[in-house]
Design an enzyme around this catalytic site. Structure first.
Site, mmCIF file in Angstrom:
data_model
loop_
_atom_site.group_PDB
_atom_site.id
_atom_site.type_symbol
_atom_site.label_atom_id
_atom_site.label_comp_id
_atom_site.label_asym_id
_atom_site.label_seq_id
_atom_site.Cartn_x
_atom_site.Cartn_y
_atom_site.Cartn_z
ATOM 1 N N LYS A 159 88.148 87.075 23.363
ATOM 2 C CA LYS A 159 87.735 87.731 24.599
ATOM 3 C C LYS A 159 88.926 87.756 25.550
ATOM 4 O O LYS A 159 89.652 86.762 25.666
ATOM 5 C CB LYS A 159 86.557 86.967 25.203
ATOM 6 N N SER A 239 78.761 88.855 29.019
ATOM 7 C CA SER A 239 79.973 89.596 29.297
ATOM 8 C C SER A 239 80.928 89.668 28.105
ATOM 9 O O SER A 239 81.890 90.406 28.125
ATOM 10 C CB SER A 239 80.706 88.943 30.470
ATOM 11 N N SER A 263 76.498 84.767 28.546
ATOM 12 C CA SER A 263 77.538 85.718 28.170
ATOM 13 C C SER A 263 77.963 85.683 26.712
ATOM 14 O O SER A 263 78.686 86.552 26.258
ATOM 15 C CB SER A 263 78.771 85.515 29.051
#
Length: 544
Positions: A159, A239, A263
């Site tokens: 990420k 996210s 997330s």
């Protein structure tokens, strides 16, 4: 009843919500989340990134990929697509694959599917320009019997809020486009175990604690991430949107996400993947762009439970620079899967979720595997000042990141500095505004007030699980997707979601196991038994 919805980080309601008819009531019942948008995720202002383009992403790798043809790709699909890491290692040990070929295969898929075409997903922000050469080195090391760990030679996406030396760490933000850094602690651990850092995955910008009115999966740098199970009909979750999408689309062997409250669980569930949110402190947060040092944690997103265990083994380690870091277990989470059993395990199942057919079906499978199911009701416990906790943590923690872990040439020292940059570059930097940043900037408290907020939230979160677990002598709690991610977050309890099927509309759903701190071995074993009994995950149809 308050299923803190599907915020990539924690609150985007949308398709993860159990009962959409209560949406307005749920939002308005808590002053903490009333400012969080419930904007339709399909209402996109921007799809493709205006900051990066395919030509830029592939410039350094084009020549090295020249010898990898469509014919080679087609011949390799059956060996690689949807295979777990031990199977990939077996193919390599038998000479059917090499690490170099594996990397090129994933790169070929990313180039084919990810950007600027009718199936584009916008899941990858950047690629490691050295990854093919690094894979060739792994092949040479393997000849000398230097396989250190099952993750050795496996291409992993991070990420893009996790520092790594090979590529900038942007959090999806234009302000951080040139944030070149040293490796985060978990990046170092992956490399020490032999993993290949393939690239960086798109995310909801600033881990979805930025705009307040943007769809999950959007970032200024990466554009709008789309779900391969329904590009414009199914939310990506967030996210860690790009990490979930990339795993679902077979762009990597595994990915790393991060979670504050939902997330990892949200995008994993939404993309029919396995997502593990560990106990806070089991994995280091050093070198990861923060929201909350109280709640943040990285964690793996994978196609199966086996790979999640391997990734957890590879990333764990005591970090003296992380005040919440704990000594990890010396045993292997991966090896412990061989002992997996549900015989005699007692799980609490929420009565409020019993109208979900997939949940009921999953419960029946657990019973068939020897588990005992106890129906429980949700404890009526509030999480006051949740949003303030995030505001107050982020104000301090982002400043600390700029001071200790960001590129020294950046001119930012506070969140207000970033807001000022965004205001001067508003069209590209913040097309959806920066409402949540504004809230962070305005919020203040005394140390005593902030400590009280944290103590109340942790106590209430623990009670939400501990009351039924202690009363009924339960081993764990069963949830759906990220429905109880907020409670698990403030309790700092681990949670793992595993595919449990698809709705009539084709939306992936996950069965989520939650238990007390440092029970990751148990969570992985329970999920493994369920996964092996059901084999629910299906690859997205248009990406074979």
């Amino acid at each position: 009843m308050r299923y803190f919805l599907s915020l990539c980080l924690f609150f985007v309601l949308l398709s993860c919500k159990k009962d959409s008819k209560n949406l307005e009531t749920d939002v308005e019942s808590s002053s903490d989340i009333s400012a969080i948008s419930t904007k339709d995720f399909r209402d996109f202002k921007i799809l493709d990134s205006e900051i990066i383009a395919n030509e830029q992403i592939w410039k350094s790798l084009e020549k090295q990929l020249a010898d990898f043809s469509e014919e080679k790709y087609e011949a390799l699909k059956s060996l690689i697509l949807d295979q777990d890491i031990p199977t990939l290692q077996k193919q390599i040990s038998e000479g059917k694959l090499s690490y170099e070929v594996l990397v090129k295969f994933y790169l070929f898929r990313i180039k084919t599917f990810d950007r600027e075409n009718d199936l584009s997903l916008n899941a990858v922000i950047s690629l490691n320009p050295n990854v093919i050469e690094e894979a060739m080195q792994k092949d040479r090391e393997l000849l000398n019997k230097k396989l250190k760990h099952p993750i050795f030679g496996m291409p992993v996406l991070l990420k893009d809020n996790i520092n790594t030396t090979e590529m900038p760490t942007t959090a999806g933000a234009l302000a951080l486009k040139n944030n070149t850094t040293e490796d985060a602690f978990v990046t170092k651990r992956l490399k020490e175990s032999g993993a290949l850092i393939l690239g960086k995955a798109n995310l909801s910008e600033w881990a979805y604690f930025f705009c307040g009115e943007c769809p999950s999966g959007y970032s200024a740098v990466g554009g709008q991430t789309l779900n391969p199970y329904g590009r414009r009909t199914i939310d990506t979750g967030g996210s860690s949107s790009g990490s979930g999408v990339a795993v679902a689309a077979n762009f990597c062997a595994a990915a790393v996400g991060s979670e504050t409250a939902g997330s990892i669980l949200s995008p994993a569930s939404q993309n029919s993947a396995v997502g593990l949110k560990p106990t806070v402190g089991l994995l280091s947060r050093t070198g990861i762009i923060p929201i909350s040092s109280t709640l943040d944690t990285p964690g793996p997103i994978t196609k199966n439970v086996t790979d999640s265990a391997i990734m957890l083994d590879a990333m764990k380690g005591l970090d003296k620079d992380d005040f919440k870091s704990v000594n990890p277990k010396s045993v292997s989470y991966f090896n412990e899967l061989s002992d997996a059993s549900l015989e005699g395990k007692r799980f609490g199942a929420f009565k409020e979720l019993m109208d979900d057919e997939l949940y009921v079906d999953a419960i029946n499978v657990l019973k068939e595997q020897g588990a005992e199911i106890v129906e429980i009701s949700e404890e009526k416990i509030d999480l006051p000042d949740f949003l303030r906790l995030l505001n107050l943590d982020m104000k301090a923690d982002l400043a600390t990141y700029f001071k200790t872990s960001a590129n020294k040439d950046l001119t930012y020292s506070t969140i207000e500095d970033v807001m000022d940059f965004n205001s001067k570059n508003s069209e590209k930097a913040m097309p959806y505004g920066q409402k949540l940043f504004e809230g962070v900037s305005k919020d203040n408290s005394t140390k005593e007030e902030f400590d009280a907020i944290k103590n109340t939230l942790k106590t209430n979160g623990k009670q939400f699980f501990d009351i039924p677990m202690d009363r009924q002598n339960l081993d764990g709690i069963l949830s759906v997707n990220n429905f109880h991610a907020a409670e698990a977050a403030v309790a700092e309890y681990p949670a793992l979601t595993v595919p449990m099927g698809y709705t009539e509309a084709g939306v992936p759903r996950g069965l989520t196991f939650i238990s007390k701190p440092l029970t990751e071995s148990a969570l992985l074993q329970w999920a493994y038994v369920y996964e092996q009994a059901t084999k629910m995950r299906l690859a997205p149809k248009n990406y074979d």
